[in-house]
Motif scaffolding. Structure first.
Motif, PDB file in Angstrom:
ATOM      1  N   ASN A  46     -15.476 -96.474 -35.941  1.00  0.00           N
ATOM      2  CA  ASN A  46     -14.907 -95.649 -36.566  1.00  0.00           C
ATOM      3  C   ASN A  46     -14.390 -97.013 -37.684  1.00  0.00           C
ATOM      4  O   ASN A  46     -13.184 -97.500 -37.993  1.00  0.00           O
ATOM      5  N   HIS A  47     -15.129 -98.052 -37.771  1.00  0.00           N
ATOM      6  CA  HIS A  47     -15.198 -99.398 -38.526  1.00  0.00           C
ATOM      7  C   HIS A  47     -15.940 -99.264 -39.782  1.00  0.00           C
ATOM      8  O   HIS A  47     -17.089 -99.094 -39.586  1.00  0.00           O
ATOM      9  N   GLY A  48     -15.520 -99.049 -40.666  1.00  0.00           N
ATOM     10  CA  GLY A  48     -16.697 -98.784 -41.846  1.00  0.00           C
ATOM     11  C   GLY A  48     -16.049 -99.786 -41.961  1.00  0.00           C
ATOM     12  O   GLY A  48     -17.537-100.046 -42.999  1.00  0.00           O
ATOM     13  N   ASP A  49     -15.839-101.289 -42.103  1.00  0.00           N
ATOM     14  CA  ASP A  49     -15.933-102.485 -42.375  1.00  0.00           C
ATOM     15  C   ASP A  49     -16.047-103.838 -40.965  1.00  0.00           C
ATOM     16  O   ASP A  49     -16.543-104.330 -41.253  1.00  0.00           O
ATOM     17  N   ALA A  50     -16.529-103.109 -39.791  1.00  0.00           N
ATOM     18  CA  ALA A  50     -17.149-104.396 -38.948  1.00  0.00           C
ATOM     19  C   ALA A  50     -18.944-103.633 -39.332  1.00  0.00           C
ATOM     20  O   ALA A  50     -19.319-102.839 -37.935  1.00  0.00           O
ATOM     21  N   HIS A  51     -19.823-104.639 -39.422  1.00  0.00           N
ATOM     22  CA  HIS A  51     -20.860-104.958 -39.318  1.00  0.00           C
ATOM     23  C   HIS A  51     -21.630-105.538 -38.370  1.00  0.00           C
ATOM     24  O   HIS A  51     -20.876-106.621 -37.848  1.00  0.00           O
ATOM     25  N   CYS A  52     -23.075-105.711 -38.529  1.00  0.00           N
ATOM     26  CA  CYS A  52     -23.416-106.476 -37.410  1.00  0.00           C
ATOM     27  C   CYS A  52     -23.494-107.469 -37.029  1.00  0.00           C
ATOM     28  O   CYS A  52     -23.113-108.479 -38.058  1.00  0.00           O
ATOM     29  N   GLY A  53     -23.163-108.260 -36.406  1.00  0.00           N
ATOM     30  CA  GLY A  53     -22.660-109.723 -36.064  1.00  0.00           C
ATOM     31  C   GLY A  53     -21.421-110.372 -36.971  1.00  0.00           C
ATOM     32  O   GLY A  53     -21.974-111.282 -36.597  1.00  0.00           O
ATOM     33  N   LEU A  54     -20.514-109.471 -36.935  1.00  0.00           N
ATOM     34  CA  LEU A  54     -19.073-109.565 -37.564  1.00  0.00           C
ATOM     35  C   LEU A  54     -18.575-110.213 -36.071  1.00  0.00           C
ATOM     36  O   LEU A  54     -18.409-109.506 -35.349  1.00  0.00           O
TER      37      LEU A  54
END
Length: 108
Positions: A46-54
């Motif tokens: 549910n994280h539209g704001d959590a991208h790979c590597g964050l």
């Protein structure tokens, strides 16, 4: 593969949510990493704001760990925001489901 979310799209400060764990040994994650028993990362649910590597700090009690988002999961309606690899789960002493305190970044 590694991208950063826009800073203004991410929540600031500490958040609380449920975490579970997952094992998909031998499979590739959404970020292109092969899941292994040594994996030290999380899947963002549910994280539209959590991208790979964050970078993310997760805490349970007095124990905190620094991990990177290396996978994504399906949309959940049960309050879960993170799927932990078994090594991260064990480090936080989390049973199958637990509440964690978390925030983006490395500092705590």
């Amino acid at each position: 593969i590694f991208t950063s979310a826009k800073a203004d799209a991410r929540p600031t400060g500490w958040q609380y949510s449920e975490a579970s764990y997952y094992t998909l040994y031998g499979n590739r994650t959404a970020c292109g990493v092969t899941m292994s028993r040594k994996a030290w990362h999380v899947a963002a649910l549910n994280h539209g704001d959590a991208h790979c590597g964050l970078r993310v700090v997760l805490c349970r009690g007095s124990k905190c760990v620094h991990v990177r988002v290396m996978d994504s999961g399906s949309h959940r309606n049960d309050g879960r925001r993170w799927d932990l690899t078994p090594r991260v789960r064990d480090s936080l002493r989390c049973p199958d489901l637990c509440t964690v305190k978390w925030k983006y970044g490395w500092t705590h």
